[in-house]
Write a protein that holds these residues in place. Structure first.
Motif, PDB file in Angstrom:
ATOM      1  N   ALA A   1     -41.360  42.892  34.481  1.00 11.36           N
ATOM      2  CA  ALA A   1     -41.863  41.558  34.143  1.00 11.36           C
ATOM      3  C   ALA A   1     -42.838  41.074  35.221  1.00 11.36           C
ATOM      4  O   ALA A   1     -43.878  40.484  34.903  1.00 11.36           O
ATOM      5  CB  ALA A   1     -40.706  40.578  33.989  1.00 11.36           C
ATOM      6  N   ARG A   2     -42.521  41.332  36.506  1.00 14.96           N
ATOM      7  CA  ARG A   2     -43.442  40.948  37.589  1.00 14.96           C
ATOM      8  C   ARG A   2     -44.755  41.723  37.471  1.00 14.96           C
ATOM      9  O   ARG A   2     -45.837  41.162  37.664  1.00 14.96           O
ATOM     10  CB  ARG A   2     -42.796  41.193  38.955  1.00 14.96           C
ATOM     11  CG  ARG A   2     -41.806  40.111  39.350  1.00 14.96           C
ATOM     12  CD  ARG A   2     -41.360  40.244  40.796  1.00 14.96           C
ATOM     13  NE  ARG A   2     -40.565  41.438  41.044  1.00 14.96           N
ATOM     14  CZ  ARG A   2     -39.260  41.532  40.861  1.00 14.96           C
ATOM     15  NH1 ARG A   2     -38.572  40.499  40.422  1.00 14.96           N
ATOM     16  NH2 ARG A   2     -38.625  42.661  41.119  1.00 14.96           N
ATOM     17  N   ALA A   3     -44.674  43.001  37.131  1.00 13.10           N
ATOM     18  CA  ALA A   3     -45.893  43.807  36.964  1.00 13.10           C
ATOM     19  C   ALA A   3     -46.709  43.297  35.771  1.00 13.10           C
ATOM     20  O   ALA A   3     -47.940  43.181  35.858  1.00 13.10           O
ATOM     21  CB  ALA A   3     -45.531  45.279  36.775  1.00 13.10           C
ATOM     22  N   ASP A   4     -46.026  42.969  34.680  1.00 14.44           N
ATOM     23  CA  ASP A   4     -46.720  42.420  33.504  1.00 14.44           C
ATOM     24  C   ASP A   4     -47.375  41.077  33.829  1.00 14.44           C
ATOM     25  O   ASP A   4     -48.494  40.802  33.384  1.00 14.44           O
ATOM     26  CB  ASP A   4     -45.756  42.257  32.327  1.00 14.44           C
ATOM     27  CG  ASP A   4     -45.280  43.593  31.766  1.00 14.44           C
ATOM     28  OD1 ASP A   4     -45.879  44.629  32.101  1.00 14.44           O
ATOM     29  OD2 ASP A   4     -44.287  43.588  30.997  1.00 14.44           O
ATOM     30  N   LEU A   5     -46.682  40.257  34.608  1.00 12.01           N
ATOM     31  CA  LEU A   5     -47.235  38.968  35.012  1.00 12.01           C
ATOM     32  C   LEU A   5     -48.481  39.166  35.874  1.00 12.01           C
ATOM     33  O   LEU A   5     -49.498  38.495  35.667  1.00 12.01           O
ATOM     34  CB  LEU A   5     -46.191  38.152  35.775  1.00 12.01           C
ATOM     35  CG  LEU A   5     -46.674  36.819  36.341  1.00 12.01           C
ATOM     36  CD1 LEU A   5     -47.100  35.883  35.215  1.00 12.01           C
ATOM     37  CD2 LEU A   5     -45.594  36.176  37.197  1.00 12.01           C
ATOM     38  N   ALA A   6     -48.413  40.103  36.823  1.00 16.93           N
ATOM     39  CA  ALA A   6     -49.580  40.371  37.676  1.00 16.93           C
ATOM     40  C   ALA A   6     -50.763  40.849  36.836  1.00 16.93           C
ATOM     41  O   ALA A   6     -51.907  40.445  37.064  1.00 16.93           O
ATOM     42  CB  ALA A   6     -49.220  41.402  38.742  1.00 16.93           C
ATOM     43  N   THR A   7     -50.487  41.692  35.851  1.00 18.39           N
ATOM     44  CA  THR A   7     -51.557  42.168  34.960  1.00 18.39           C
ATOM     45  C   THR A   7     -52.155  41.005  34.159  1.00 18.39           C
ATOM     46  O   THR A   7     -53.368  40.882  34.051  1.00 18.39           O
ATOM     47  CB  THR A   7     -51.012  43.241  34.002  1.00 18.39           C
ATOM     48  OG1 THR A   7     -50.504  44.335  34.777  1.00 18.39           O
ATOM     49  CG2 THR A   7     -52.080  43.739  33.059  1.00 18.39           C
ATOM     50  N   ALA A   8     -51.281  40.157  33.629  1.00 25.30           N
ATOM     51  CA  ALA A   8     -51.758  39.013  32.850  1.00 25.30           C
ATOM     52  C   ALA A   8     -52.580  38.063  33.712  1.00 25.30           C
ATOM     53  O   ALA A   8     -53.617  37.552  33.271  1.00 25.30           O
ATOM     54  CB  ALA A   8     -50.571  38.276  32.222  1.00 25.30           C
TER      55      ALA A   8
END
Length: 121
Positions: A35-42
């Protein structure tokens, strides 16, 4: 013996529960990391989109300014053309020599030059 078996069963049950919850905790940590990686990507995608939108807005403002400048130049050219036409009309009305001169036919060699220039546009 029955008591010892009951204690072994309880210990095995507790160990099973501990391993189950440990597995869930590991899975939850992995989900949180994803989720943190997805947030950083977003966030990165949003920043790139905002930069692109700012560039498009600047380009649009520049295009609007160029269009306004061009409209001003066209208006100035139209006004200049109208002023020259009015001056010429006034001159023809006031001066018979000018009117007579302008009524003469254009020589064919000169007319062909003008005609070829019109065809090039």
């Amino acid at each position: 013996m029955g008591f010892a078996a009951a204690i072994v069963i309880v210990i095995l049950g507790l160990a099973t529960a501990a391993f189950y919850y440990r597995g869930n905790a590991i899975s939850a940590r992995a989900d949180a990391a994803q989720a943190r990686a997805d947030l950083a990507t977003a966030v990165a995608v949003n920043e790139a989109n905002e930069a692109a939108m700012a560039r498009l807005k600047a380009d649009n403002e520049r295009a609007d300014k160029l269009a306004a400048d061009l409209a001003d130049e066209i208006d100035a050219a139209n006004n200049s053309t109208l002023a020259v036409a009015k001056t010429l009309a006034d001159l023809r009305a006031k001066n018979a020599d000018v009117d007579s001169y302008l009524k003469q036919p254009v020589p064919s060699a000169l007319r062909s030059l003008y005609d070829s220039a019109k065809g090039a546009h």
